[in-house]
Design a protein around this motif. Structure first.
Motif, PDB file in Angstrom:
ATOM      1  N   PHE A  53     -11.937  -1.898  -5.318  1.00 11.94           N
ATOM      2  CA  PHE A  53     -11.313  -2.426  -3.854  1.00 11.94           C
ATOM      3  C   PHE A  53     -12.059  -3.578  -3.474  1.00 11.94           C
ATOM      4  O   PHE A  53     -13.235  -3.812  -4.052  1.00 11.94           O
ATOM      5  CB  PHE A  53     -11.628  -1.516  -2.778  1.00 11.94           C
ATOM      6  CG  PHE A  53     -10.565  -0.299  -2.754  1.00 11.94           C
ATOM      7  CD1 PHE A  53      -9.529  -0.473  -1.905  1.00 11.94           C
ATOM      8  CD2 PHE A  53     -10.834   0.986  -3.646  1.00 11.94           C
ATOM      9  CE1 PHE A  53      -8.478   0.658  -1.870  1.00 11.94           C
ATOM     10  CE2 PHE A  53      -9.799   1.746  -3.477  1.00 11.94           C
ATOM     11  CZ  PHE A  53      -8.443   1.601  -2.738  1.00 11.94           C
ATOM     12  N   TRP A  83       0.817  -1.192  -0.197  1.00 16.57           N
ATOM     13  CA  TRP A  83       0.073   0.194   0.105  1.00 16.57           C
ATOM     14  C   TRP A  83       1.065   1.186   0.056  1.00 16.57           C
ATOM     15  O   TRP A  83       1.970   1.482   0.755  1.00 16.57           O
ATOM     16  CB  TRP A  83      -0.952  -0.022   1.279  1.00 16.57           C
ATOM     17  CG  TRP A  83      -1.833  -1.060   1.341  1.00 16.57           C
ATOM     18  CD1 TRP A  83      -1.878  -2.274   2.240  1.00 16.57           C
ATOM     19  CD2 TRP A  83      -3.313  -0.977   0.512  1.00 16.57           C
ATOM     20  NE1 TRP A  83      -2.988  -2.868   1.727  1.00 16.57           N
ATOM     21  CE2 TRP A  83      -3.702  -2.345   0.961  1.00 16.57           C
ATOM     22  CE3 TRP A  83      -3.659  -0.192  -0.189  1.00 16.57           C
ATOM     23  CZ2 TRP A  83      -5.030  -2.720   0.436  1.00 16.57           C
ATOM     24  CZ3 TRP A  83      -5.006  -0.596  -0.673  1.00 16.57           C
ATOM     25  CH2 TRP A  83      -5.617  -1.643  -0.475  1.00 16.57           C
ATOM     26  N   GLN A 113     -13.687   2.081   3.429  1.00 13.51           N
ATOM     27  CA  GLN A 113     -14.072   1.044   4.413  1.00 13.51           C
ATOM     28  C   GLN A 113     -15.423   1.750   5.368  1.00 13.51           C
ATOM     29  O   GLN A 113     -15.902   1.025   5.745  1.00 13.51           O
ATOM     30  CB  GLN A 113     -12.821   0.526   5.270  1.00 13.51           C
ATOM     31  CG  GLN A 113     -12.062  -0.463   4.520  1.00 13.51           C
ATOM     32  CD  GLN A 113     -10.712  -0.909   5.400  1.00 13.51           C
ATOM     33  OE1 GLN A 113     -10.307  -2.142   5.247  1.00 13.51           O
ATOM     34  NE2 GLN A 113     -10.143  -0.097   6.153  1.00 13.51           N
ATOM     35  N   VAL A 134      -6.739  -3.884  -4.027  1.00 11.53           N
ATOM     36  CA  VAL A 134      -7.364  -2.984  -4.934  1.00 11.53           C
ATOM     37  C   VAL A 134      -6.739  -2.908  -6.337  1.00 11.53           C
ATOM     38  O   VAL A 134      -5.507  -3.325  -6.348  1.00 11.53           O
ATOM     39  CB  VAL A 134      -7.262  -1.412  -4.467  1.00 11.53           C
ATOM     40  CG1 VAL A 134      -5.709  -0.979  -4.284  1.00 11.53           C
ATOM     41  CG2 VAL A 134      -7.807  -0.471  -5.577  1.00 11.53           C
ATOM     42  N   LEU A 178     -11.198  -4.039   3.417  1.00 15.71           N
ATOM     43  CA  LEU A 178     -10.878  -4.179   2.060  1.00 15.71           C
ATOM     44  C   LEU A 178      -9.348  -4.557   2.007  1.00 15.71           C
ATOM     45  O   LEU A 178      -8.620  -3.700   2.513  1.00 15.71           O
ATOM     46  CB  LEU A 178     -11.469  -2.965   1.265  1.00 15.71           C
ATOM     47  CG  LEU A 178     -12.782  -2.724   1.261  1.00 15.71           C
ATOM     48  CD1 LEU A 178     -13.025  -1.207   0.927  1.00 15.71           C
ATOM     49  CD2 LEU A 178     -13.766  -3.651   0.531  1.00 15.71           C
ATOM     50  N   ASN A 179      -8.864  -5.517   1.542  1.00 16.76           N
ATOM     51  CA  ASN A 179      -7.461  -5.735   1.564  1.00 16.76           C
ATOM     52  C   ASN A 179      -6.972  -5.792   0.180  1.00 16.76           C
ATOM     53  O   ASN A 179      -5.638  -6.004   0.069  1.00 16.76           O
ATOM     54  CB  ASN A 179      -7.242  -7.117   2.311  1.00 16.76           C
ATOM     55  CG  ASN A 179      -7.895  -8.256   1.667  1.00 16.76           C
ATOM     56  OD1 ASN A 179      -8.281  -8.056   0.503  1.00 16.76           O
ATOM     57  ND2 ASN A 179      -7.710  -9.380   2.268  1.00 16.76           N
ATOM     58  N   ARG A 228      -8.401   3.779   0.973  1.00 17.24           N
ATOM     59  CA  ARG A 228      -8.938   2.450   1.502  1.00 17.24           C
ATOM     60  C   ARG A 228      -9.821   2.727   2.867  1.00 17.24           C
ATOM     61  O   ARG A 228     -11.076   2.275   3.232  1.00 17.24           O
ATOM     62  CB  ARG A 228      -7.905   1.181   2.018  1.00 17.24           C
ATOM     63  CG  ARG A 228      -8.495   0.213   2.583  1.00 17.24           C
ATOM     64  CD  ARG A 228      -7.653  -1.023   2.510  1.00 17.24           C
ATOM     65  NE  ARG A 228      -6.396  -0.807   3.396  1.00 17.24           N
ATOM     66  CZ  ARG A 228      -5.833  -1.887   3.945  1.00 17.24           C
ATOM     67  NH1 ARG A 228      -5.965  -3.038   3.704  1.00 17.24           N
ATOM     68  NH2 ARG A 228      -4.802  -1.479   4.833  1.00 17.24           N
TER      69      ARG A 228
END
Length: 202
Positions: free
Chosen positions: A195, A83, A95, A105, A102-103, A91
């Motif tokens: 995402f 990230w 969220q 994209v 959300l982990n 993110r």
């Protein structure tokens, strides 16, 4: 475009759960995010094999996420880039909007009307049974088409504008496909960030 299908941001579509937030971002923030992401992202153009021939994907892409959020799509396994501060900030805001972790994209860069995304559903096994796909749109507006699985007719089209947010959830991916088709109309470069939550690294 049939935006009147929405009532209080919800698309009235059978067997689907969609929300469109047409002005999720203010224009100044949307402009700043677009310029930073286009400049900072190490874009790639993977190749896919179709009917025995190798073709470049008709857009530029990048996959970011948590360390264990590997993602397989279009026959390719993607290991996440770490990230960036800006993507981590985006993110966090998303969220808070959708109320779910959300982990990862996927960034898709459509340079002009020749760049596109073919018909598909986001239904890979690692996304789980009813995935939440959170799609942030920056830059030039493009048409987003929806059709029933197994059908060829476009049933609905949306115009996704600069700073808009489209959320697909529930059974949407079971029953519907979507695309961003090529267009001969002049259009500005577009950046789309989708995402999602990767539930396994299968």
């Amino acid at each position: 475009m049939p935006l009147d299908l929405f009532s209080d941001s919800h698309l009235q579509l059978p067997d689907a759960q969609l929300e469109l937030h047409a002005q999720w971002l203010d224009p100044l923030t949307a402009d700043a995010w677009l310029h930073q992401l286009l400049a900072q992202t190490p874009w790639q153009q993977p190749q896919v094999r179709l009917y025995g021939r190798v073709h470049p994907v008709p857009r530029l892409v990048a996959w970011y996420g948590d360390e264990d959020a590997a993602y397989r799509y279009s026959g390719l396994q993607h290991r996440p880039l770490p990230w960036t501060p800006l993507l981590a900030q985006i993110r966090q805001r998303l969220q808070a909007t959708v109320g779910q972790a959300l982990n990862g994209v996927l960034l898709n860069y459509y340079r002009d009307g020749n760049d596109s995304m073919g018909w598909h559903s986001d239904d890979e096994a690692e996304l789980g049974a009813n995935p939440v796909i959170v799609s942030l749109n920056l830059g030039g507006a493009r048409r987003f088409d929806l059709r029933r699985k197994g059908q060829s007719r476009i049933e609905h089209s949306l115009r996704l504008e600069h700073g808009s947010l489209l959320v697909m959830a529930g059974p949407t991916q079971h029953y519907w496909q979507h695309q961003v088709a090529k267009t001969r109309r002049p259009c500005a470069p577009r950046l789309n960030l989708t995402f999602r939550l990767i539930r396994s690294t299968a």
